[in-house]
Design a protein around this motif. Structure first.
Motif, PDB file in Angstrom:
ATOM      1  N   MET A   1      37.659  19.390 -14.295  1.00  0.00           N
ATOM      2  CA  MET A   1      38.140  18.507 -13.711  1.00  0.00           C
ATOM      3  C   MET A   1      37.308  19.751 -13.730  1.00  0.00           C
ATOM      4  SD  MET A   1      38.747  16.949 -15.685  1.00  0.00           S
ATOM      5  CE  MET A   1      38.557  17.033 -16.146  1.00  0.00           C
ATOM      6  N   TRP A   2      37.608  21.639 -13.407  1.00  0.00           N
ATOM      7  CA  TRP A   2      37.194  20.680 -13.022  1.00  0.00           C
ATOM      8  C   TRP A   2      37.966  22.084 -12.699  1.00  0.00           C
ATOM      9  CZ3 TRP A   2      38.874  19.073 -15.902  1.00  0.00           C
ATOM     10  CH2 TRP A   2      39.730  18.263 -16.289  1.00  0.00           C
ATOM     11  N   ILE A   3      36.049  23.104 -11.138  1.00  0.00           N
ATOM     12  CA  ILE A   3      37.432  23.167 -10.620  1.00  0.00           C
ATOM     13  C   ILE A   3      38.304  24.500 -10.534  1.00  0.00           C
ATOM     14  CG2 ILE A   3      39.527  21.855 -10.899  1.00  0.00           C
ATOM     15  CD1 ILE A   3      38.210  19.839 -12.331  1.00  0.00           C
ATOM     16  N   VAL A   4      37.361  25.182 -10.791  1.00  0.00           N
ATOM     17  CA  VAL A   4      38.045  26.771 -10.930  1.00  0.00           C
ATOM     18  C   VAL A   4      37.478  27.778 -10.070  1.00  0.00           C
ATOM     19  CG1 VAL A   4      38.961  28.295 -12.759  1.00  0.00           C
ATOM     20  CG2 VAL A   4      37.522  26.231 -13.241  1.00  0.00           C
ATOM     21  N   ASN A  95      28.496  20.996  -7.049  1.00  0.00           N
ATOM     22  CA  ASN A  95      28.912  19.416  -6.787  1.00  0.00           C
ATOM     23  C   ASN A  95      29.073  18.974  -8.095  1.00  0.00           C
ATOM     24  OD1 ASN A  95      27.314  20.570  -4.458  1.00  0.00           O
ATOM     25  ND2 ASN A  95      27.642  18.817  -3.626  1.00  0.00           N
ATOM     26  N   ILE A  96      28.267  19.074  -9.194  1.00  0.00           N
ATOM     27  CA  ILE A  96      28.323  18.538 -10.358  1.00  0.00           C
ATOM     28  C   ILE A  96      29.538  19.051 -11.158  1.00  0.00           C
ATOM     29  CG2 ILE A  96      26.924  18.102 -12.573  1.00  0.00           C
ATOM     30  CD1 ILE A  96      24.420  18.211 -10.974  1.00  0.00           C
ATOM     31  N   VAL A  97      29.474  20.256 -11.285  1.00  0.00           N
ATOM     32  CA  VAL A  97      30.452  20.993 -12.078  1.00  0.00           C
ATOM     33  C   VAL A  97      31.863  20.633 -11.643  1.00  0.00           C
ATOM     34  CG1 VAL A  97      31.254  23.098 -12.851  1.00  0.00           C
ATOM     35  CG2 VAL A  97      28.833  22.666 -12.793  1.00  0.00           C
ATOM     36  N   PHE A  98      32.108  20.652 -10.433  1.00  0.00           N
ATOM     37  CA  PHE A  98      33.452  20.500  -9.961  1.00  0.00           C
ATOM     38  C   PHE A  98      33.850  19.195  -9.261  1.00  0.00           C
ATOM     39  CE2 PHE A  98      32.806  25.234  -9.064  1.00  0.00           C
ATOM     40  CZ  PHE A  98      33.630  25.548 -10.435  1.00  0.00           C
ATOM     41  N   GLY A  99      32.856  18.782  -8.543  1.00  0.00           N
ATOM     42  CA  GLY A  99      33.062  17.575  -7.581  1.00  0.00           C
ATOM     43  C   GLY A  99      33.231  16.207  -8.610  1.00  0.00           C
ATOM     44  N   GLU A 100      32.136  16.069  -9.331  1.00  0.00           N
ATOM     45  CA  GLU A 100      31.939  14.716 -10.245  1.00  0.00           C
ATOM     46  C   GLU A 100      33.220  14.642 -11.088  1.00  0.00           C
ATOM     47  OE1 GLU A 100      27.957  13.764 -11.405  1.00  0.00           O
ATOM     48  OE2 GLU A 100      27.195  14.517  -9.569  1.00  0.00           O
ATOM     49  N   PRO A 101      33.493  15.464 -12.030  1.00  0.00           N
ATOM     50  CA  PRO A 101      34.696  15.493 -12.904  1.00  0.00           C
ATOM     51  C   PRO A 101      35.978  15.061 -12.112  1.00  0.00           C
ATOM     52  CG  PRO A 101      33.353  17.419 -13.786  1.00  0.00           C
ATOM     53  CD  PRO A 101      32.850  16.872 -12.211  1.00  0.00           C
ATOM     54  N   SER A 102      36.273  15.884 -10.820  1.00  0.00           N
ATOM     55  CA  SER A 102      37.366  15.620 -10.115  1.00  0.00           C
ATOM     56  C   SER A 102      37.460  14.308  -9.560  1.00  0.00           C
ATOM     57  CB  SER A 102      37.397  16.776  -8.858  1.00  0.00           C
ATOM     58  OG  SER A 102      37.611  17.906  -9.482  1.00  0.00           O
ATOM     59  N   LEU A 103      36.289  13.733  -9.202  1.00  0.00           N
ATOM     60  CA  LEU A 103      36.213  12.294  -8.535  1.00  0.00           C
ATOM     61  C   LEU A 103      36.585  11.390  -9.609  1.00  0.00           C
ATOM     62  CD1 LEU A 103      35.519  10.221  -6.581  1.00  0.00           C
ATOM     63  CD2 LEU A 103      32.957  10.494  -7.059  1.00  0.00           C
ATOM     64  N   ALA A 104      35.827  11.625 -10.854  1.00  0.00           N
ATOM     65  CA  ALA A 104      36.073  10.841 -12.064  1.00  0.00           C
ATOM     66  C   ALA A 104      37.558  10.581 -12.137  1.00  0.00           C
ATOM     67  CB  ALA A 104      35.307  10.956 -13.135  1.00  0.00           C
ATOM     68  N   PHE A 105      38.260  11.828 -12.383  1.00  0.00           N
ATOM     69  CA  PHE A 105      39.543  11.818 -12.992  1.00  0.00           C
ATOM     70  C   PHE A 105      40.662  11.146 -11.901  1.00  0.00           C
ATOM     71  CE2 PHE A 105      43.283  14.843 -14.326  1.00  0.00           C
ATOM     72  CZ  PHE A 105      43.886  13.731 -15.180  1.00  0.00           C
TER      73      PHE A 105
END
Length: 246
Positions: A1-4, A95-105
């Motif tokens: 996600m994500w996120i660290v 934005n890609i590393v943290f944002g997009e996986p968090s949005l998807a999850f």
């Protein structure tokens, strides 16, 4: 996600006089990490109950939990995804590393929350609960598979460009600033675990249990625990970094 950690977003120098304009560097991947980690743990816990033939108590409670976490991840992930770059001092890859996986999850958790809230009674009464879940989640599992491949890409980028290294001004994590590959390996490894579980997920649904489901549970369980604990730790390390670089 994500996120660290703000490690990647704060790697603008290693000198003791490092200063960051925090008005242009919004940072909230602390709550994203905790929410993503707990979300993974809850998915594993619910899946384990279903696989063992146990009817989960109070589907409404599970729906509320998924809904709370999904709302947090969707809101923060959507903002980070659409604000380009979120960090005004650069580093658009955050934005890609943290944002997009968090949005998807987050969206997936919201969908699960809606399903459990509206169909929980039917699911509890179903003779073939695993089959019902597999048929319902089958189509969206392709998106889970795709995001799993995306997690592999993020992990590869983390290793290649050491994106997750913390600056020396960050407490605890900054003690390893001279070993940037160490934190990059830790965080990239978590993305590999999440990605592996996501890639195996559609096949575990088709198998309706067995070794594949166990593998998914182990991958997401370990990653969820690590993200939760590391996100909680970052509440201290991020505050310390802000104080040390204001």
């Amino acid at each position: 996600m994500w996120i660290v950690g703000v490690g990647a977003a704060a790697r603008i120098g290693a000198a003791p006089e490092l200063k960051i304009d925090w008005s242009r560097m919004p940072t909230y991947n602390t709550i994203m990490a905790v929410a993503a980690g707990v979300g993974l743990l809850l998915v594993v816990a619910l899946g384990r109950r279903l696989l063992r033939g146990r009817t989960p108590d109070h589907f409404e409670g599970w729906a509320l939990a998924f809904g709370v976490l999904g709302l947090i991840l969707t809101a923060t992930g959507l903002h980070m995804t659409l604000t380009w770059p979120l960090a005004g001092q650069g580093f658009p890859f955050d934005n890609i590393v943290f944002g997009e996986p968090s949005l998807a999850f987050g969206v997936l958790l919201l969908a699960a929350a809606f399903y459990l809230w509206s169909k929980g009674v039917l699911l509890a009464a179903a003779l073939d609960r695993l089959g019902m879940v597999a048929r319902t989640a089958g189509p969206v599992s392709l998106f889970v598979f795709g995001m799993g491949l995306g997690c592999f890409g993020i992990a590869a980028a983390g290793w290649t460009y050491t994106l997750f290294a913390a600056p020396p001004q960050e407490p605890i994590s900054g003690a390893f600033a001279d070993l940037p590959l160490l934190e990059a390996t830790f965080i990239s490894g978590l993305y590999v675990l999440v990605g592996l579980g996501a890639v195996l997920f559609p096949f575990a649904l088709r198998a309706r249990g067995g070794g594949l489901a166990t593998a998914v549970g182990v991958c997401w369980g370990l990653a969820g625990l690590a993200f939760t604990l590391f996100g909680a730790l970052n509440y201290f390390t991020h505050i310390g970094l802000i104080v040390n670089t204001m």
